[in-house]
Enzyme design. Sequence first.
Site, PDB file in Angstrom:
ATOM      1  N   CYS A  19      50.202  -9.250   5.324  1.00 10.37           N
ATOM      2  CA  CYS A  19      49.014  -8.652   5.962  1.00 10.37           C
ATOM      3  C   CYS A  19      48.012  -9.694   6.455  1.00 10.37           C
ATOM      4  CB  CYS A  19      48.340  -7.662   5.023  1.00 10.37           C
ATOM      5  SG  CYS A  19      47.775  -8.404   3.488  1.00 10.37           S
ATOM      6  N   HIS A  36      26.161  -8.336  15.134  1.00 13.61           N
ATOM      7  CA  HIS A  36      26.857  -7.162  15.656  1.00 13.61           C
ATOM      8  C   HIS A  36      27.538  -7.479  16.974  1.00 13.61           C
ATOM      9  CE1 HIS A  36      24.076  -4.401  13.217  1.00 13.61           C
ATOM     10  NE2 HIS A  36      25.243  -4.519  12.636  1.00 13.61           N
TER      11      HIS A  36
HETATM   12  C1  PEP Z   1      44.624 -12.679   3.429  1.00 16.70           C
HETATM   13  O1  PEP Z   1      44.025 -13.441   2.679  1.00 16.70           O
HETATM   14  O2  PEP Z   1      45.577 -13.037   4.148  1.00 16.70           O
HETATM   15  C2  PEP Z   1      44.224 -11.263   3.527  1.00 16.70           C
HETATM   16  C3  PEP Z   1      44.915 -10.393   4.213  1.00 16.70           C
HETATM   17  O3  PEP Z   1      43.081 -10.895   2.932  1.00 16.70           O
HETATM   18  P1  PEP Z   1      41.645 -11.225   3.556  1.00 16.70           P
HETATM   19  O4  PEP Z   1      41.858 -11.748   4.941  1.00 16.70           O
HETATM   20  O5  PEP Z   1      40.890  -9.963   3.510  1.00 16.70           O
HETATM   21  O6  PEP Z   1      41.121 -12.258   2.621  1.00 16.70           O
END
Ligand code: PEP
Length: 589
Positions: free
Chosen positions: A523, A227
């Site tokens: 992302c 944590h």
């Molecule tokens: C990624 O793989 O770039 C992604 C956004 O998913 P995660 O980081 O949750 O694997």
Amino acid sequence: MIWGYFYMAATEKCATLHPHSVMNKQESHPEQWFQGVPISPGIACARVCLFCENESPSLPTERTSGRNYENEFERFQSALATVSLRLDEVKARVAKEIGPAEAEIFTTQQMILQDEQLIKSVVAGMQTDNLTCETAVHRTLSAFENRLRAVASDTLRERASDISEVKRRLLEVLGHGTSGFQCSQYVCRRGRGRIVAARELTPRLTVDLDTEHVQGFVTDHGGLTSHAAILARALGIPAVSGIPKADSVLTCGAETLINGNTGEVILWPSAATKARYPVARTFSLNAEPCEPIPGLKVYANINLVGDMAQALQMKAEGIGLYRTEFEFLAESRALSEEEQFQRYSAVLRAFPDQPVHFRLLDLGGDKSADFLELSREDNPALGLRGARLLMARPDLLRTQVRAIARASHVAPLNLLYPMITDAAQFLKLRAQVEEIMAPLRPGAIRHGVMLEVPSACLNARDLLKVADFASLGTNDLYQYLFALDRNNEQLAEEFKHDHPVFWSLIRDVARIAQRLKKPLSVCGEIAGQTDCVLKLQELGIDTVSIPPRLIPRLRRAVAAALYSRKKTVRTPKPIRQSTRNKARKEPSA
Ligand code: PEP
Ligand code: MG
């Protein structure tokens, strides 16, 4: 970035003295290098402050005459109430300064205070064995803690730390074992402007300190799943663990440089070393929100429903990635349909008019948990993970998809399919999802694909013909493209996202998306890095999704970069207007 997920099992590596040891001439101290485990990114350089958390190991067994049970029982009840009140205060502060999800850590500790079995054991110790309140507390909580530490599960071992912390809090209230700094300096700075060295990075240490002014943490224990590591990351404080006897290796007042990206700890760094590692915190704690900027849409990545408050505060233009599996991992169990429905609807209610992207559970791989009861795999990153696991576990898929279908009545939503390898697999899973949803008459749902496996990117044309949109998951894409474990700190140097092969793949995918007119966003971690975002914009990708705290900094940096670019473009000399033009411009009477 290689520190990966907070739930990842951290290998507590032994610190090793770096092969080279250089004399720092300026200070006439030898520069010493240690290798630990990076648990919170950023670089800090400051003097050390030693913090000693008293574990009160030598509390003697004390008994009462037997007549004092009521008295001891009252002391116990009052200690429970006081600690609970103090936890309320800490919780409120953490919720305000860090975020509601982090504040929940202290709810766990309050739940320990209310644990029936634990209370019964303490009471039995006082009543039957005539123990004093503190002896009974120490004995019972130590037994609970030791039992959990012996279990081969990271999550349970982290719970042991919570019990240990509750024990310390109770004993402190009962007048035993005070924690504190051991400054040998003339004036103790209690961590202000210092790197705090401690045996363990407990949540209490990270929160009770004036964390805004602490520069970094170096500890003996404490993995990525702890944590405290989550809190340190949320606070943006660089931290390294896995330095055995950190509180004796590092002396109070010694200048130290820590690299939370690679796990390096350098005692008495030379001027040359300091120049090589410029101090950098990942973000400022008091990031002022920044309004959206033209030309770049910035969504938020959230892991838990509570994170959306921060996404709103930081003016995210939607949720680009809700990693729903974190809801399960945080609770160490599979959530029911109703529990999922409540959380998903809350997120949609918070963003009724902006896009929200739910990702189907991306469990497995390094996001495995005991509750999944998966059989051991030699290569979990290449095994039952994401889409594959969902197809192998219809129970998980069905419950989640029903919850999402019900939530879609609140507002339209976007569904992301994780770890898809090709169009056929996407279509198969999508058909299963739609079949489960059909009887619930869902609202508007668009089905999109995570492009994070190289084969999916190479198959982008076929995939984007059948998917409604896509999001590039560059964390996994880089890992699988170059066979680089994203969670291995030894590969940090190679995980720089600058390989031309990587960028040419992104360029190809971007072109396909533009031709097929399908929305494409990014992302992965690169979406929070200004230089990468500028490159993405050049390739025609103008939508990114990043952790909420990074949003203001990214917007400001991109706006500034675009502004300075505009300034450097030579401004054309004003054309002298001819009298004829002038005449033509005269407003007509
Ligand atoms: C990624 O793989 O770039 C992604 C956004 O998913 P995660 O980081 O949750 O694997
Ligand atoms: Mg991924």
